[in-house]
Design a protein around this motif. Structure first.
Motif, PDB file in Angstrom:
ATOM      1  N   GLU A  51     -11.605  16.826   5.180  1.00  0.00           N
ATOM      2  CA  GLU A  51     -10.028  16.031   5.245  1.00  0.00           C
ATOM      3  C   GLU A  51     -10.247  14.461   6.231  1.00  0.00           C
ATOM      4  O   GLU A  51      -9.776  13.887   5.655  1.00  0.00           O
ATOM      5  CB  GLU A  51      -9.364  16.768   6.491  1.00  0.00           C
ATOM      6  N   TYR A  52     -11.250  14.497   7.197  1.00  0.00           N
ATOM      7  CA  TYR A  52     -11.646  13.195   7.538  1.00  0.00           C
ATOM      8  C   TYR A  52     -12.132  12.348   6.514  1.00  0.00           C
ATOM      9  O   TYR A  52     -11.909  11.236   6.290  1.00  0.00           O
ATOM     10  CB  TYR A  52     -12.456  13.174   8.903  1.00  0.00           C
ATOM     11  N   ALA A  53     -13.007  12.619   5.766  1.00  0.00           N
ATOM     12  CA  ALA A  53     -13.764  11.937   4.942  1.00  0.00           C
ATOM     13  C   ALA A  53     -12.734  11.621   3.883  1.00  0.00           C
ATOM     14  O   ALA A  53     -12.691  10.130   3.185  1.00  0.00           O
ATOM     15  CB  ALA A  53     -14.835  12.751   4.204  1.00  0.00           C
ATOM     16  N   GLU A  54     -11.781  12.428   3.486  1.00  0.00           N
ATOM     17  CA  GLU A  54     -10.931  11.921   2.311  1.00  0.00           C
ATOM     18  C   GLU A  54      -9.771  10.979   2.875  1.00  0.00           C
ATOM     19  O   GLU A  54      -9.514  10.022   2.289  1.00  0.00           O
ATOM     20  CB  GLU A  54     -10.136  13.166   1.942  1.00  0.00           C
ATOM     21  N   SER A  55      -9.196  10.971   4.198  1.00  0.00           N
ATOM     22  CA  SER A  55      -8.537  10.055   4.909  1.00  0.00           C
ATOM     23  C   SER A  55      -9.446   8.574   4.894  1.00  0.00           C
ATOM     24  O   SER A  55      -8.833   7.658   4.640  1.00  0.00           O
ATOM     25  CB  SER A  55      -8.391  10.392   6.116  1.00  0.00           C
ATOM     26  N   VAL A  56     -10.753   8.658   4.854  1.00  0.00           N
ATOM     27  CA  VAL A  56     -11.491   7.257   4.931  1.00  0.00           C
ATOM     28  C   VAL A  56     -11.312   6.946   3.582  1.00  0.00           C
ATOM     29  O   VAL A  56     -11.228   5.581   3.333  1.00  0.00           O
ATOM     30  CB  VAL A  56     -12.751   7.397   5.379  1.00  0.00           C
ATOM     31  N   SER A  57     -11.672   7.717   2.589  1.00  0.00           N
ATOM     32  CA  SER A  57     -11.522   7.534   1.230  1.00  0.00           C
ATOM     33  C   SER A  57     -10.301   6.632   0.756  1.00  0.00           C
ATOM     34  O   SER A  57     -10.218   5.521  -0.007  1.00  0.00           O
ATOM     35  CB  SER A  57     -11.610   8.562   0.359  1.00  0.00           C
ATOM     36  N   GLU A  58      -9.217   7.227   1.441  1.00  0.00           N
ATOM     37  CA  GLU A  58      -7.652   6.616   1.086  1.00  0.00           C
ATOM     38  C   GLU A  58      -7.717   5.275   1.718  1.00  0.00           C
ATOM     39  O   GLU A  58      -6.957   4.369   1.126  1.00  0.00           O
ATOM     40  CB  GLU A  58      -6.699   7.711   1.839  1.00  0.00           C
ATOM     41  N   ARG A  59      -8.072   5.015   2.745  1.00  0.00           N
ATOM     42  CA  ARG A  59      -8.089   3.733   3.759  1.00  0.00           C
ATOM     43  C   ARG A  59      -8.943   2.655   2.843  1.00  0.00           C
ATOM     44  O   ARG A  59      -8.561   1.547   2.444  1.00  0.00           O
ATOM     45  CB  ARG A  59      -8.802   3.605   4.933  1.00  0.00           C
ATOM     46  N   TYR A  60     -10.300   3.015   2.247  1.00  0.00           N
ATOM     47  CA  TYR A  60     -10.818   2.295   1.278  1.00  0.00           C
ATOM     48  C   TYR A  60      -9.968   1.781   0.012  1.00  0.00           C
ATOM     49  O   TYR A  60     -10.055   0.836  -0.571  1.00  0.00           O
ATOM     50  CB  TYR A  60     -12.481   2.986   0.785  1.00  0.00           C
ATOM     51  N   ILE A  61      -9.477   2.887  -0.600  1.00  0.00           N
ATOM     52  CA  ILE A  61      -8.609   2.550  -1.575  1.00  0.00           C
ATOM     53  C   ILE A  61      -7.418   1.520  -1.488  1.00  0.00           C
ATOM     54  O   ILE A  61      -7.124   0.775  -2.359  1.00  0.00           O
ATOM     55  CB  ILE A  61      -8.140   3.920  -2.468  1.00  0.00           C
ATOM     56  N   GLU A  62      -7.192   1.988  -0.108  1.00  0.00           N
ATOM     57  CA  GLU A  62      -5.739   0.789   0.147  1.00  0.00           C
ATOM     58  C   GLU A  62      -6.207  -0.455   0.196  1.00  0.00           C
ATOM     59  O   GLU A  62      -5.544  -1.204  -0.356  1.00  0.00           O
ATOM     60  CB  GLU A  62      -5.330   1.547   1.360  1.00  0.00           C
ATOM     61  N   LEU A  63      -7.643  -0.832   0.849  1.00  0.00           N
ATOM     62  CA  LEU A  63      -8.056  -2.066   0.985  1.00  0.00           C
ATOM     63  C   LEU A  63      -8.178  -2.771  -0.483  1.00  0.00           C
ATOM     64  O   LEU A  63      -7.873  -3.818  -0.627  1.00  0.00           O
ATOM     65  CB  LEU A  63      -9.416  -1.990   1.785  1.00  0.00           C
ATOM     66  N   TYR A  64      -8.696  -1.876  -1.417  1.00  0.00           N
ATOM     67  CA  TYR A  64      -9.001  -2.508  -2.871  1.00  0.00           C
ATOM     68  C   TYR A  64      -7.679  -2.835  -3.415  1.00  0.00           C
ATOM     69  O   TYR A  64      -7.915  -3.854  -3.934  1.00  0.00           O
ATOM     70  CB  TYR A  64      -9.729  -1.007  -3.567  1.00  0.00           C
ATOM     71  N   GLU A  65      -6.774  -1.803  -3.312  1.00  0.00           N
ATOM     72  CA  GLU A  65      -5.523  -2.209  -3.999  1.00  0.00           C
ATOM     73  C   GLU A  65      -4.987  -3.524  -3.590  1.00  0.00           C
ATOM     74  O   GLU A  65      -4.298  -4.364  -4.107  1.00  0.00           O
ATOM     75  CB  GLU A  65      -4.730  -1.382  -3.996  1.00  0.00           C
ATOM     76  N   HIS A  66      -4.981  -3.554  -2.045  1.00  0.00           N
ATOM     77  CA  HIS A  66      -4.159  -4.706  -1.275  1.00  0.00           C
ATOM     78  C   HIS A  66      -4.973  -6.053  -1.616  1.00  0.00           C
ATOM     79  O   HIS A  66      -4.369  -6.993  -2.069  1.00  0.00           O
ATOM     80  CB  HIS A  66      -4.278  -4.444   0.105  1.00  0.00           C
ATOM     81  N   ILE A  67      -6.399  -6.019  -1.408  1.00  0.00           N
ATOM     82  CA  ILE A  67      -6.946  -7.494  -1.625  1.00  0.00           C
ATOM     83  C   ILE A  67      -7.084  -7.773  -3.076  1.00  0.00           C
ATOM     84  O   ILE A  67      -7.302  -9.022  -3.384  1.00  0.00           O
ATOM     85  CB  ILE A  67      -8.478  -7.390  -1.103  1.00  0.00           C
ATOM     86  N   THR A  68      -7.336  -6.987  -4.117  1.00  0.00           N
ATOM     87  CA  THR A  68      -7.385  -7.235  -5.539  1.00  0.00           C
ATOM     88  C   THR A  68      -6.199  -7.366  -6.117  1.00  0.00           C
ATOM     89  O   THR A  68      -6.151  -8.075  -7.180  1.00  0.00           O
ATOM     90  CB  THR A  68      -8.494  -6.224  -6.443  1.00  0.00           C
ATOM     91  N   GLY A  69      -5.196  -6.692  -5.693  1.00  0.00           N
ATOM     92  CA  GLY A  69      -3.819  -6.482  -6.311  1.00  0.00           C
ATOM     93  C   GLY A  69      -3.695  -5.819  -7.384  1.00  0.00           C
ATOM     94  O   GLY A  69      -2.851  -5.778  -8.119  1.00  0.00           O
ATOM     95  N   GLN A  70      -4.721  -4.913  -7.454  1.00  0.00           N
ATOM     96  CA  GLN A  70      -4.926  -3.927  -8.847  1.00  0.00           C
ATOM     97  C   GLN A  70      -4.881  -2.699  -8.391  1.00  0.00           C
ATOM     98  O   GLN A  70      -5.220  -2.241  -7.249  1.00  0.00           O
ATOM     99  CB  GLN A  70      -6.152  -4.145  -9.469  1.00  0.00           C
ATOM    100  N   LYS A  71      -4.201  -1.705  -9.400  1.00  0.00           N
ATOM    101  CA  LYS A  71      -4.208  -0.346  -8.859  1.00  0.00           C
ATOM    102  C   LYS A  71      -5.602   0.148  -9.153  1.00  0.00           C
ATOM    103  O   LYS A  71      -6.427  -0.069 -10.263  1.00  0.00           O
ATOM    104  CB  LYS A  71      -3.435   0.453 -10.125  1.00  0.00           C
ATOM    105  N   PHE A  72      -6.146   0.915  -8.054  1.00  0.00           N
ATOM    106  CA  PHE A  72      -7.269   1.521  -8.037  1.00  0.00           C
ATOM    107  C   PHE A  72      -7.391   2.596  -9.231  1.00  0.00           C
ATOM    108  O   PHE A  72      -6.642   3.595  -9.212  1.00  0.00           O
ATOM    109  CB  PHE A  72      -7.962   2.251  -6.841  1.00  0.00           C
TER     110      PHE A  72
END
Length: 315
Positions: free
Chosen positions: A270-291
């Motif tokens: 569960e914790y590993a998946e929550s970290v994964s979600e945070r990384y994807i959030e940053l990707y989408e925020h900084i690139t402006g693209q859907k992961f």
């Protein structure tokens, strides 16, 4: 969800492989590097016991995007991304120094400042600063690059005195570091983020200093949300941030900073998946693209082997 924590590829022209904290780096004919961003995650100079799904893809694609977005101001190693988790580029002789640049007083710099430190890597720090306060000008605080254990803070003059980097090359790295940070800050601002601090690595190829490795990813950089920054700063509240710092804070809360006698806390799925979600959030925020996750079906390593081998065969 699957996570790739190690690779053992067999590539055309492969001469050696180096397994770093996060990346597996394959030497192709002493000319090219195949860099696989695995799903390993490290903090306090130790690799955590569980991988983070899609972390490698996020890191690789953010880094590739920023390498492309800064190639006009600083030459870099990237040639292609034949797989979502892989960048292939020019092999260079890496300097044994990492260039860290800080726009704000936070993280380890704040921890030292709070304990009375007023000089960091030969840079004098103003009195009376508060946590997360912006420096009058970004400061460069290099570290030595350790294969194992802790990287150590070091000053520009000490780097030159020890012969780690010549004065001429260091000054090129310093100039490139400031230019990259300026460009990264401008890109972040357009996305509603603040690039707080980051690190860059450089190498030399054909007598020229070039940027190598990753840039502006959540592993090498810290971002704050621009909205609410000033209000939180004035109130002395923690900033909303997108970086790996939240993993470090979680470890600190669980009494782990890689000190003698400390035990790594359990990393649950569960914790590993929550970290994964945070990384994807940053990707989408900084690139402006859907992961777009790479397909999960089948063997991730086999996919990488196929994609990279096919790319190399066309060279």
């Amino acid at each position: 969800m699957k996570a790739l924590t190690k690779t053992n590829l067999s590539l055309p022209g492969q001469k050696s492989v180096y397994h770093g904290k996060v990346r597996d780096v394959y030497n192709i004919n002493d000319d090219l590097m195949v860099m696989v961003a695995t799903d390993r995650i490290s903090a306090f100079d130790v690799i955590l016991p569980k991988g983070i799904p899609f972390k490698g893809q996020v890191l690789n694609q953010i880094a590739a995007s920023f390498l492309d977005a800064t190639a006009d101001i600083v030459p870099n190693w990237k040639l292609a991304t034949p797989d979502p988790m892989v960048t292939v580029g020019l092999k260079a002789e890496g300097f044994r120094v990492e260039m860290i640049i800080r726009g704000y007083l936070t993280g380890s710099a704040w921890r030292e400042y709070k304990n009375g430190c007023r000089e960091l890597c030969g840079v004098k720090l103003p009195e009376g600063m508060r946590e997360n306060e912006r420096f009058p000008e970004p400061i460069i605080t290099p570290t030595t690059k350790a294969d194992e254990g802790h990287d150590e803070n070091i000053s520009k003059e000490e780097i030159i005195r020890q012969g780690l980097v010549s004065r001429e090359d260091y000054e090129v790295m310093e100039r490139y570091t400031r230019a990259l940070f300026q460009r990264g800050s401008e890109i972040a601002e357009k996305k509603g983020l603040i690039l707080v601090d980051t690190k860059y690595e450089f190498g030399k190829r054909d007598g020229k200093v070039i940027l190598i490795d990753e840039i502006h990813t959540p592993d090498s950089s810290r971002y704050f949300y621009k909205e609410g920054y000033e209000e939180k700063f004035q109130k002395g509240e923690a900033q909303r941030q997108l970086s790996k710092e939240f993993v470090r804070q979680w470890l600190i809360e669980h009494n782990f900073m890689n000190q003698p006698g400390q035990v790594m806390p359990e990393i649950t799925d569960e914790y590993a998946e929550s970290v994964s979600e945070r990384y994807i959030e940053l990707y989408e925020h900084i690139t402006g693209q859907k992961f777009v996750p790479a397909e999960e079906a089948g063997d991730i390593e086999a996919r990488i082997q196929k994609n990279v081998s096919e790319w190399l065969s066309t060279r």
